[in-house]
Design a protein around this motif. Structure first.
Motif, PDB file in Angstrom:
ATOM      1  N   GLY A  57      -8.817 -33.737 -18.779  1.00  0.00           N
ATOM      2  CA  GLY A  57      -7.743 -33.915 -19.173  1.00  0.00           C
ATOM      3  C   GLY A  57      -6.808 -32.816 -18.530  1.00  0.00           C
ATOM      4  O   GLY A  57      -7.428 -32.075 -17.359  1.00  0.00           O
ATOM      5  N   HIS A  58      -5.394 -32.916 -19.109  1.00  0.00           N
ATOM      6  CA  HIS A  58      -4.618 -31.944 -18.114  1.00  0.00           C
ATOM      7  C   HIS A  58      -3.512 -31.345 -19.030  1.00  0.00           C
ATOM      8  O   HIS A  58      -3.108 -31.671 -20.249  1.00  0.00           O
ATOM      9  N   ASP A  62       6.243 -26.774 -18.895  1.00  0.00           N
ATOM     10  CA  ASP A  62       7.253 -26.893 -18.365  1.00  0.00           C
ATOM     11  C   ASP A  62       7.512 -27.700 -17.015  1.00  0.00           C
ATOM     12  O   ASP A  62       7.894 -27.413 -15.897  1.00  0.00           O
ATOM     13  N   GLY A  63       6.478 -28.710 -16.932  1.00  0.00           N
ATOM     14  CA  GLY A  63       6.417 -29.475 -15.760  1.00  0.00           C
ATOM     15  C   GLY A  63       5.159 -29.133 -14.800  1.00  0.00           C
ATOM     16  O   GLY A  63       5.069 -29.901 -13.857  1.00  0.00           O
ATOM     17  N   GLU A  64       4.850 -27.915 -14.773  1.00  0.00           N
ATOM     18  CA  GLU A  64       3.663 -27.515 -14.125  1.00  0.00           C
ATOM     19  C   GLU A  64       2.381 -27.674 -14.454  1.00  0.00           C
ATOM     20  O   GLU A  64       2.086 -27.250 -15.738  1.00  0.00           O
ATOM     21  N   GLU A  65       1.492 -28.124 -13.702  1.00  0.00           N
ATOM     22  CA  GLU A  65       0.126 -28.186 -14.295  1.00  0.00           C
ATOM     23  C   GLU A  65      -0.428 -26.837 -14.225  1.00  0.00           C
ATOM     24  O   GLU A  65      -0.524 -26.154 -13.212  1.00  0.00           O
ATOM     25  N   ILE A  66      -1.028 -26.403 -15.459  1.00  0.00           N
ATOM     26  CA  ILE A  66      -1.698 -25.036 -15.471  1.00  0.00           C
ATOM     27  C   ILE A  66      -3.110 -25.309 -15.937  1.00  0.00           C
ATOM     28  O   ILE A  66      -3.742 -24.266 -16.181  1.00  0.00           O
ATOM     29  N   THR A  67      -3.623 -26.451 -15.992  1.00  0.00           N
ATOM     30  CA  THR A  67      -5.258 -26.596 -16.315  1.00  0.00           C
ATOM     31  C   THR A  67      -6.131 -26.000 -15.579  1.00  0.00           C
ATOM     32  O   THR A  67      -7.154 -25.265 -16.379  1.00  0.00           O
ATOM     33  N   SER A  68      -6.190 -25.469 -14.354  1.00  0.00           N
ATOM     34  CA  SER A  68      -6.915 -24.627 -13.711  1.00  0.00           C
ATOM     35  C   SER A  68      -6.939 -23.059 -13.893  1.00  0.00           C
ATOM     36  O   SER A  68      -7.446 -22.307 -13.210  1.00  0.00           O
ATOM     37  N   LEU A  69      -5.644 -22.560 -14.204  1.00  0.00           N
ATOM     38  CA  LEU A  69      -5.351 -21.181 -14.437  1.00  0.00           C
ATOM     39  C   LEU A  69      -6.044 -20.633 -15.659  1.00  0.00           C
ATOM     40  O   LEU A  69      -6.164 -21.061 -16.632  1.00  0.00           O
ATOM     41  N   ASP A  70      -6.219 -19.308 -15.237  1.00  0.00           N
ATOM     42  CA  ASP A  70      -7.213 -18.297 -16.348  1.00  0.00           C
ATOM     43  C   ASP A  70      -5.865 -17.866 -17.313  1.00  0.00           C
ATOM     44  O   ASP A  70      -4.949 -17.921 -17.080  1.00  0.00           O
ATOM     45  N   ILE A  71      -6.423 -17.070 -18.334  1.00  0.00           N
ATOM     46  CA  ILE A  71      -5.676 -16.468 -19.364  1.00  0.00           C
ATOM     47  C   ILE A  71      -4.913 -15.605 -18.611  1.00  0.00           C
ATOM     48  O   ILE A  71      -3.476 -15.251 -19.060  1.00  0.00           O
ATOM     49  N   THR A  72      -5.079 -14.644 -17.745  1.00  0.00           N
ATOM     50  CA  THR A  72      -4.223 -13.662 -17.011  1.00  0.00           C
ATOM     51  C   THR A  72      -2.979 -14.699 -16.091  1.00  0.00           C
ATOM     52  O   THR A  72      -1.740 -14.245 -16.293  1.00  0.00           O
TER      53      THR A  72
END
Length: 243
Positions: A57-58, A62-72
């Motif tokens: 999933g994804h 606001d239109g930017e994919e953040i799936t791979s970003l960590d909590i920081t």
């Protein structure tokens, strides 16, 4: 706006917890996620905050994919998360922690305002260490205060914020949520069974069995939940856990 597309996540042993979650959470709304225990609510909050990574999933902010970003990295994008079980920071004062969250020095009045929203007096707590000397309820309130201190946050996530706080503090917390709601540019996602919090929601999402059972405006969803609660099928909390 937060968009979740076909999110799935499971435990390391392979047990599925979330199954194909698709949701759109609009900006400037107070959204309450509720449902039976074990349904996946906290897991969903952790996926949004970046504490866990979906197996599929994804996630779009606001239109930017953040799936791979960590909590920081997500925090830099404006996502703030209040842990269900607050973390201790030995050697750090409450004032230090709030100023780290706010990313600036806070005046005495600002400290009083932020801590007052969770029922704590700045004079009594600003120099306290954020360690095991704090009770569970105190730690919970300070954790919530760090999220409220975040001025640049566009999405605030609270996992069962009512747990472990007294009735007076709970009333202040409701006021804080309503102030967030009035800003319109900030969204709040709250995991809760508490009827009083459901009553101030703009949108309610019901998660059960790892799936979205229903979602929509409070006016549509809450009456059904109250009927189910009366029939004993969907227990809601009218009281509070005191500490």
């Amino acid at each position: 706006m937060l968009v979740l597309e076909h999110l799935a996540w499971g435990l390391p042993d392979g047990e599925p917890i979330l199954k194909d979650i698709t949701l759109t959470l609009p900006t400037g709304k107070l959204i309450v996620v509720t449902g039976p225990n074990g349904g996946g609510k906290t897991s969903l909050a952790k996926l949004i905050a970046g504490l866990e990574t979906p197996s599929s999933g994804h996630i779009f902010l606001d239109g930017e994919e953040i799936t791979s970003l960590d909590i920081t990295q997500r925090a830099r994008k404006g996502i703030a998360y209040a842990f269900q079980q607050p973390v201790h920071f030995k050697g750090l004062s409450v004032q230090d922690l709030l100023e780290l969250a706010a990313e600036r020095k806070l005046s005495e009045d600002e400290l009083c305002t932020i801590l007052g929203q969770v029922g704590l007096c700045a004079q009594d707590y600003k120099n306290r260490q954020v360690d095991a000397s704090l009770s569970g309820g105190e730690s919970k309130r300070i954790e919530i205060a760090t999220v409220l201190a975040r001025k640049n946050a566009g999405l605030l996530i609270f996992d069962e914020p009512e747990a472990g706080i007294d009735l007076w503090s709970f009333s202040g917390l409701i006021d804080a949520f309503q102030r967030i709601q009035a800003k319109k540019q900030t969204s709040a996602l709250i995991i809760s069974h508490q009827e009083r919090i459901l009553q101030i929601a703009d949108e309610i999402v019901v998660i059960a069995g790892g799936k979205v059972r229903t979602a929509g405006p409070r006016e549509e969803i809450l009456p059904t939940l109250l009927k189910e609660e009366k029939a004993g099928r969907c227990p809601l909390e009218r009281g509070n856990s005191y500490e």
